[in-house]
Design a protein around this motif. Sequence first.
Motif, mmCIF file in Angstrom:
data_model
loop_
_atom_site.group_PDB
_atom_site.id
_atom_site.type_symbol
_atom_site.label_atom_id
_atom_site.label_comp_id
_atom_site.label_asym_id
_atom_site.label_seq_id
_atom_site.Cartn_x
_atom_site.Cartn_y
_atom_site.Cartn_z
ATOM 1 N N VAL A 208 0.764 -1.332 0.007
ATOM 2 C CA VAL A 208 -0.094 -0.240 0.151
ATOM 3 C C VAL A 208 0.997 1.290 -0.274
ATOM 4 N N ILE A 209 0.319 2.106 -0.395
ATOM 5 C CA ILE A 209 1.201 3.715 -0.275
ATOM 6 C C ILE A 209 0.477 4.846 0.629
ATOM 7 N N PRO A 210 0.717 4.490 1.624
ATOM 8 C CA PRO A 210 -0.045 6.016 2.373
ATOM 9 C C PRO A 210 -0.215 6.931 2.305
ATOM 10 N N PRO A 211 -0.615 7.946 2.344
ATOM 11 C CA PRO A 211 -0.457 9.249 2.466
ATOM 12 C C PRO A 211 0.513 10.175 2.847
ATOM 13 N N SER A 212 1.495 9.253 3.834
ATOM 14 C CA SER A 212 2.154 9.998 3.609
ATOM 15 C C SER A 212 3.650 9.148 4.545
ATOM 16 N N VAL B 194 2.765 -0.379 -6.649
ATOM 17 C CA VAL B 194 2.930 -1.321 -5.557
ATOM 18 C C VAL B 194 2.745 -3.168 -5.963
ATOM 19 N N LYS B 195 3.072 -3.538 -4.770
ATOM 20 C CA LYS B 195 3.362 -5.308 -5.219
ATOM 21 C C LYS B 195 2.070 -5.905 -5.036
ATOM 22 N N PRO B 196 1.494 -6.905 -5.896
ATOM 23 C CA PRO B 196 0.224 -7.596 -5.726
ATOM 24 C C PRO B 196 0.283 -8.206 -4.841
ATOM 25 N N PHE B 197 -0.716 -8.267 -3.747
ATOM 26 C CA PHE B 197 -0.278 -9.203 -2.058
ATOM 27 C C PHE B 197 -1.319 -10.748 -2.758
ATOM 28 N N ARG B 198 -0.518 -11.603 -3.093
ATOM 29 C CA ARG B 198 -0.824 -12.854 -3.146
ATOM 30 C C ARG B 198 -0.661 -14.380 -2.214
ATOM 31 N N SER B 199 -1.881 -14.325 -1.688
ATOM 32 C CA SER B 199 -1.909 -15.189 -0.480
ATOM 33 C C SER B 199 -1.010 -16.108 -0.381
ATOM 34 N N ARG B 200 -0.301 -16.838 -1.436
ATOM 35 C CA ARG B 200 0.079 -17.894 -1.035
ATOM 36 C C ARG B 200 1.816 -17.443 -0.816
ATOM 37 N N ARG B 201 1.752 -16.685 -1.467
ATOM 38 C CA ARG B 201 3.516 -15.953 -1.477
ATOM 39 C C ARG B 201 3.743 -15.277 -0.060
ATOM 40 N N ASP B 202 2.457 -14.208 0.691
ATOM 41 C CA ASP B 202 3.104 -13.177 1.000
ATOM 42 C C ASP B 202 2.509 -13.527 2.631
ATOM 43 N N ILE B 203 1.232 -14.135 2.814
ATOM 44 C CA ILE B 203 0.529 -14.195 3.732
ATOM 45 C C ILE B 203 2.039 -15.282 4.415
ATOM 46 N N PRO B 204 2.792 -16.494 4.158
ATOM 47 C CA PRO B 204 3.690 -16.427 5.137
ATOM 48 C C PRO B 204 4.509 -16.017 6.026
ATOM 49 N N ALA B 205 5.241 -15.055 5.444
ATOM 50 C CA ALA B 205 6.323 -13.692 5.426
ATOM 51 C C ALA B 205 5.650 -12.874 6.536
ATOM 52 N N LEU B 206 4.334 -12.773 5.852
ATOM 53 C CA LEU B 206 4.077 -11.923 7.482
ATOM 54 C C LEU B 206 3.101 -12.355 8.643
ATOM 55 N N ASN B 207 2.884 -13.696 8.178
ATOM 56 C CA ASN B 207 2.678 -14.071 9.757
ATOM 57 C C ASN B 207 4.270 -14.341 10.211
ATOM 58 N N GLU B 208 5.092 -14.710 9.872
ATOM 59 C CA GLU B 208 6.808 -15.318 10.533
ATOM 60 C C GLU B 208 7.011 -13.851 11.042
ATOM 61 N N LEU B 209 6.571 -12.878 10.935
ATOM 62 C CA LEU B 209 6.818 -11.384 11.569
ATOM 63 C C LEU B 209 5.892 -11.304 12.580
#
Length: 424
Positions: A73-77, A235-250
């Motif tokens: 995402v690109i937040p406003p600031s 922005v990077k497209p959000f792909r559940s299979r690819r991105d969720i594991p990395a976010l959950n690990e963080l």
Amino acid sequence: MQPENPESYSAPAQAVWPAAAIPGRPGAHLRAAQADGADAAETPSGLEAIPDAEPTHGSKLLDELRSQIAQFVIPPSPEALDAITLWVAATHLQPAWQHAPRLAVVGPAKRCGKSRLLDVLTETVHEPMLTINTTPAAIFRSITEENPPTLLVDEADTIFGTPKMAEKNEEMRGLLNAGHQRNRYVTRVVGNDHTPHRFATFAMAAIAGIGDLPDTVMDRAVVIRMRRRAEGEKVKPFRSRRDIPALNELRDRLHAWASPLLDEAGDLEPDMPVEDRAADTWEPLVIVADLAGGCWPRLARVACARMVAAEEAAEEDHPSGARILADIRRVFVAQREVDSLSTEELLHHLRQDPEAPWAEWGRGGLDARELSRMLRAYEIKSGNVRMADRTQRKGYMRNKFLDAWRRYCPAVHPVDADTTRGED
């Protein structure tokens, strides 16, 4: 572009802000520098000048989380991105907080990234609870005091978008308001014998929708005003299979860092660049920053001051808020601070502003009765005023507005507290 801080926040910024160099010892870095001979009076007054400490494990985790959020995402600031990062981290310490800040993710239209941000939050906050088509009764029955979930409400405009919708969902608004502060319960009867039972409401919540949320919710929120991406912004497209594991690990690493700090977080009372409810709302984010150290104590306070100032400015432009006071202030300045104006003169000048809503207010523009009703909320009433031709008419004395101007629109031609004029 973020607006400059209004004058009303210059005084609190004079404080000596603690920068947490070592988790467990907030302020150690700055106090050590002062002990080496630095005079407190020589400490830079600007929030941007708060000294950074050495990076820590906590600050590196926040840096990584901020980088991950910025991919999707690109937040406003930059300040908004910092606030989102700190809010996510604060969800992992909810039992420590006295107030549970809401994250209001709003935008003027579709495709501003609101839902995508909620996708990222769902995978990084503590115990996410999506409230899609969920009743308020089910929500407060899911909240526990020991381990509250993080509520995620998307498409809030379908809940609060019109007065009829808002009336139908009044219980949801009440739940979001009550859950901002600890020890605010709802009581319901349960079982066949209808035994009264108290249900907890305290839980952090992210609420996304088109347009502003109800004022009572916005007042308890860190507000992120999303915008549609411009040409060239990617922005990077959000792909559940690819991105969720990395976010959950963080998320898991963030929780492992935060959990041992629970008692310490509950004991801290940081210096804040804002006051009242804004301070209550932002305090958990600032505490997380102080615990993390590095550059985060500075980033948190700069984001707090600037974003609260921006919302105050937006509130002054809102007709249902302090806009009428701000515009009357401008009228008196334009009329060289006269002692009084008749109601007819004041209404004339208000309607003349092409950027104000008063010419089209109601059926024929703002009238005397509606003006009286709006000012009554600020304990300002009309009376007999003496005109330049020595006649008397109904109107408003300038000195009746001074206290309200200082309280509700201090950034609009600040009023000197010692310049109160006498009434004829």
